[in-house]
Design an enzyme around this catalytic site. Structure first.
Site: not given
Ligand code: G3I
Length: 318
Positions: A131, A172, A208, A237, A239
């Site tokens: 990030e 990432n 996300h 990641e 979701d």
């Protein structure tokens, strides 16, 4: 249907999940987690972060990280290391420290090489830099950027590469799954690192997402655009959260959204695998971060598969 079996049959390396040490005492949870036909890869959600690994300068604590690495080995699962350099979950000795350029360079080198070296040979891929950008495409003004400017990813990547030359080294990031200033900024960083010969192997798309706000075709375009720079890509990641309470309509839309996200990865050869940011709503990070939202995972909090599971399985076997 088992998700990792389906992913591998379709030439992906893995379908995996995040997990976290406190969850491993829940035998109902581990009964499903430990099935490597379902999950062929795990990522520690917290226990390899800087505050866990090096809480005081030069004091390294690997116990919890080792528990996750041992679990991956016992279950014959790939391991993604997460992460080396991130602005968050950073101990105050780093975030509040007043370091010279030379000092912070050596702090990063020592942290990355000790962490990555400890797990040498056990990790498929490391999120070396996590990030680095703000959503508007500017660099995050954390201690790393404020002290070292744009040079810190190279410092971290080179240290990681020396410590484990066989691990795939990733940057990432989130909100790069669609076109915009953040994706543009990261793409140009990837271009410049690759052209300078810096060891960078992959870009992680965190994914996300929010139910009803997912563009699979937009994601596919971004995956291809980054892959064209000569890196592999992965959904690291995933979701897809909703505003609670969950309804049959929201669960059906979530199934559609999971399906289109997985389809995007399936459509891009360089997309090597998919990781959900835990498989059960019981241990999702979402409700404690976004009040009133949740139900983001493919299994519910009682470990019952949701429609989303079928959406994933269908995309993996299409
Ligand atoms: O360790 C302390 C514990 O000592 C204390 O008793 C407890 C009380 O709240 O908090 C514990 O720390 C929590 C930590 O998870 C470990 O459980 C933090 O409060 C909590 O904020 C932290 O949340 C993690 C979050 O990253 C922090 O940013 C989530 O579990 C983790 O899933 C989440 O993962 C991140 C990825 O690393 C990067 N991308 C986004 C993703 C979701 O935020």
């Amino acid at each position: 249907a088992k998700l990792n079996t389906l992913a591998k049959a379709a030439s992906k390396l893995y379908f995996g999940t995040a997990t976290d040490n406190p969850e491993l005492t829940d035998t109902g949870y581990t009964a499903i987690l430990d099935d490597n036909t379902q999950f062929g890869q795990i990522t520690p959600a917290n226990s390899m972060k800087w505050d866990a690994i090096e809480p005081e300068q030069g004091v390294f604590t690997f116990t919890e990280g080792d528990q996750i690495a041992d679990l991956a080995m016992t279950n014959a699962m790939l391991l993604r290391g997460h992460n080396c350099v991130w602005y968050n979950q950073l101990p105050s000795w780093v975030s509040d420290g007043t370091f010279t350029v030379a000092q912070l360079t050596s702090v990063i080198q020592n942290h990355c090489s000790t962490l990555v070296g400890h797990y040498k040979g056990q990790v498929y891929a490391w999120d070396v830099v996590n990030e680095p950008f703000n959503d508007d495409g500017t660099w995050r003004t954390d201690v790393f950027f404020n002290t070292l400017g744009t040079s810190y990813p190279q410092i971290a990547l080179e240290a990681a590469s020396q410590a484990d030359p066989n691990a795939k080294l990733y940057i990432n990031e989130y909100n790069i799954e669609f076109a915009g200033p953040k994706a543009t900024a990261l793409l140009s960083l990837v271009e410049s690192l690759k052209s300078a010969g810096v060891p960078l192997d992959g870009v992680g798309f965190q994914c996300h997402f929010i139910v009803g706000e997912v563009s699979g075709s937009g994601l596919q375009t971004q995956l291809s655009t980054f892959a064209a720079q000569g890196v592999e890509v992965a959904l690291t990641e995933l979701d897809i959260r909703m505003t609670l309470p969950e309804t049959p309509a929201l669960l059906a839309q979530q199934k559609t959204d999971y399906n289109s996200v997985i389809t995007a990865c399936m459509s891009v050869e360089s997309c090597v695998g998919i990781t959900v940011w835990d498989w059960t709503d019981k241990y999702s990070w979402v409700p404690s971060t976004f009040s009133g939202q949740g139900a983001a995972c493919p299994w519910d909090e009682n470990f019952v598969k949701k429609p989303a599971f079928d959406g994933i399985a269908a995309a993996l076997s299409a």
